[in-house]
Design a protein around this motif. Structure first.
Motif, mmCIF file in Angstrom:
data_model
loop_
_atom_site.group_PDB
_atom_site.id
_atom_site.type_symbol
_atom_site.label_atom_id
_atom_site.label_comp_id
_atom_site.label_asym_id
_atom_site.label_seq_id
_atom_site.Cartn_x
_atom_site.Cartn_y
_atom_site.Cartn_z
ATOM 1 N N UNK A 1 35.148 45.850 32.254
ATOM 2 C CA UNK A 1 34.729 44.954 31.179
ATOM 3 C C UNK A 1 35.700 43.799 31.003
ATOM 4 N N UNK A 2 35.140 42.594 30.867
ATOM 5 C CA UNK A 2 35.945 41.449 30.453
ATOM 6 C C UNK A 2 36.079 41.524 28.933
ATOM 7 N N UNK A 3 37.334 41.571 28.431
ATOM 8 C CA UNK A 3 37.550 41.801 27.005
ATOM 9 C C UNK A 3 38.426 40.706 26.383
ATOM 10 N N UNK A 4 37.823 39.537 26.123
ATOM 11 C CA UNK A 4 38.605 38.475 25.462
ATOM 12 C C UNK A 4 39.049 38.859 24.061
ATOM 13 N N UNK A 5 38.309 39.780 23.391
ATOM 14 C CA UNK A 5 38.713 40.223 22.054
ATOM 15 C C UNK A 5 40.050 40.960 22.107
ATOM 16 N N UNK A 6 40.171 41.891 23.047
ATOM 17 C CA UNK A 6 41.415 42.622 23.205
ATOM 18 C C UNK A 6 42.510 41.692 23.730
ATOM 19 N N UNK A 7 42.140 40.792 24.633
ATOM 20 C CA UNK A 7 43.116 39.838 25.145
ATOM 21 C C UNK A 7 43.716 38.993 24.029
ATOM 22 N N UNK A 8 42.878 38.530 23.095
ATOM 23 C CA UNK A 8 43.374 37.727 21.984
ATOM 24 C C UNK A 8 44.323 38.533 21.109
ATOM 25 N N UNK B 1 46.229 40.917 22.029
ATOM 26 C CA UNK B 1 47.465 41.173 22.761
ATOM 27 C C UNK B 1 48.190 39.890 23.167
ATOM 28 N N UNK B 2 47.597 38.731 22.823
ATOM 29 C CA UNK B 2 48.207 37.468 23.191
ATOM 30 C C UNK B 2 48.074 37.156 24.663
ATOM 31 N N UNK B 3 46.994 37.638 25.279
ATOM 32 C CA UNK B 3 46.762 37.433 26.708
ATOM 33 C C UNK B 3 45.432 36.718 26.921
ATOM 34 N N UNK B 4 45.360 35.884 27.952
ATOM 35 C CA UNK B 4 44.170 35.058 28.144
ATOM 36 C C UNK B 4 43.045 35.826 28.832
ATOM 37 N N UNK B 5 43.189 36.079 30.107
ATOM 38 C CA UNK B 5 42.118 36.725 30.876
ATOM 39 C C UNK B 5 42.422 38.213 31.000
ATOM 40 N N UNK B 6 41.770 39.024 30.185
ATOM 41 C CA UNK B 6 42.035 40.463 30.185
ATOM 42 C C UNK B 6 40.753 41.226 30.510
ATOM 43 N N UNK B 7 40.884 42.158 31.452
ATOM 44 C CA UNK B 7 39.807 43.055 31.826
ATOM 45 C C UNK B 7 40.252 44.486 31.540
ATOM 46 N N UNK B 8 39.282 45.362 31.289
ATOM 47 C CA UNK B 8 39.584 46.767 31.025
ATOM 48 C C UNK B 8 38.728 47.634 31.942
ATOM 49 N N UNK B 9 39.382 48.525 32.668
ATOM 50 C CA UNK B 9 38.689 49.539 33.462
ATOM 51 C C UNK B 9 38.518 50.759 32.570
#
Length: 338
Positions: free
Chosen positions: A17-24, A26-34
């Motif tokens: 999953x591409x997770x911009x909500x979690x990335x925001x 954590x202060x990270x831009x492009x975050x994916x979650x397996x």
């Protein structure tokens, strides 16, 4: 090493999953979650992949009893007991310390599946393997066929589950157009990251023509000093991949970092608040022992990068239930740091 037989249990592939909500958060831009919290067997979690090969190997050897090491909060031990019960195998779980009160959900689940629990009487978690080995030897003398399993199922056989998971996520990354990534995974006993390392270094899929992948693999150690794990992880990865060709199209670098903090299964009020905030903003269930510490390291200490970050969510729903179900006493082993 020739792959042991696999006993299919998991619902695979698990989502990427591409997770911009979690990335925001954590202060990270492009975050994916397996999402290996969604492996689909019982209450799920990443260890289902490991159990598929451990139980396949145990049945191939006609074993009748699994002697497994796992503390009272071990999600792996509880899942292993549930899978053994479904296959008609007896389970003996060797746990450190003495019987806890209150009883963690994982321990209760294991007992409900029929696991007999033996306590070492010592707080030293490493003592579990010694006691389990002695117990297995006693069972052999009684004509039984035991299958000993160390903490976390961290054996070369167990690593095959994650060697194949590496191929699974490579295909998913190719589908979404990611060819360079920093992969972060919590590390306890080291079996899962050993399997991933094998799967990214060696050809388990029979396809040498995949799109190239540049991978930085970071294991966040939450249980043991990284220097105690590195050599064993590397040895298991190489044993798992023995006899296979190297993957010329994957450039893989790996490292272990230390996120133990106050120690295994210990956290402070700031850690708890961080985990609660992450759960509220993302809808993910985050335990404080593994994923909470790994995500906090990712948030606070992972160097800034323009590369996409892939976080491997390993599960831990039973530990979340323990913490949220006992207000004022988040877990049996909780010790707030002053």
């Amino acid at each position: 090493m020739i792959a042991p037989p696999r006993l299919p249990l998991a619902a695979l592939p698990t989502p990427l999953q591409h997770r911009p909500d979690l990335g925001a958060a954590l202060g990270r831009k492009a975050l994916w979650v397996k999402r290996d919290d969604l492996t689909g067997y019982s209450w799920g979690g990443n260890k289902v992949r490991t159990i598929e090969y451990l139980l396949g190997d145990a049945e191939a050897q006609a074993c009748d009893t699994v002697v497994l090491c796992g503390g009272p909060t071990s999600n792996f031990a509880a899942l292993m007991a549930a899978a053994c019960a479904a296959r008609g195998l007896a389970t003996i779980q060797v746990s450190y310390g003495t019987e806890p009160d209150p009883k963690p959900a994982a321990l209760a689940a294991g007992e409900a599946a029929g696991a007999a629990i033996r306590y070492t009487g010592s707080p030293d978690r490493a003592r579990m393997e010694d006691v389990a080995d002695a117990l297995a030897e006693t069972l052999r003398g009684q004509g039984r066929r035991p299958y000993p399993v160390p903490r976390g199922g961290a054996t070369v056989v167990g690593a095959f589950g994650y060697a194949h998971a590496a191929g699974e996520v490579r295909r998913q990354l190719r589908q979404v157009g990611v060819d360079a990534v920093t992969l972060v995974i919590p590390v306890g006993s080291g079996g899962s990251i050993a399997g991933l390392l094998a799967g990214f270094l060696f050809n388990f899929e029979g396809d040498e023509k995949e799109t190239p992948l540049d991978l930085e693999l970071i294991g966040v150690s939450v249980s043991r000093p990284p220097e105690e794990l590195r050599e064993g992880i590397d040895a298991k990865a190489r044993a798992c991949g023995a006899g296979r060709s190297r993957l010329a199209n994957v450039n893989c670098r790996w490292e272990l970092v230390d996120a133990r903090g106050a120690g295994f299964n210990h956290y402070d009020s700031d850690d708890a608040a961080f985990v609660d905030d992450i759960m509220r903003c993302s809808g993910l269930l985050i335990d404080t022992t593994y994923n909470g510490k790994a995500l906090r390291w990712l948030c606070d200490l992972l160097p800034e990068t323009n590369r996409p970050i892939l976080y491997w969510h390993t599960g831990g729903s039973l530990a979340v239930a323990d913490r949220l179900g006992t207000p004022g006493h988040p877990s049996p082993d909780h010790k707030e740091i002053k």
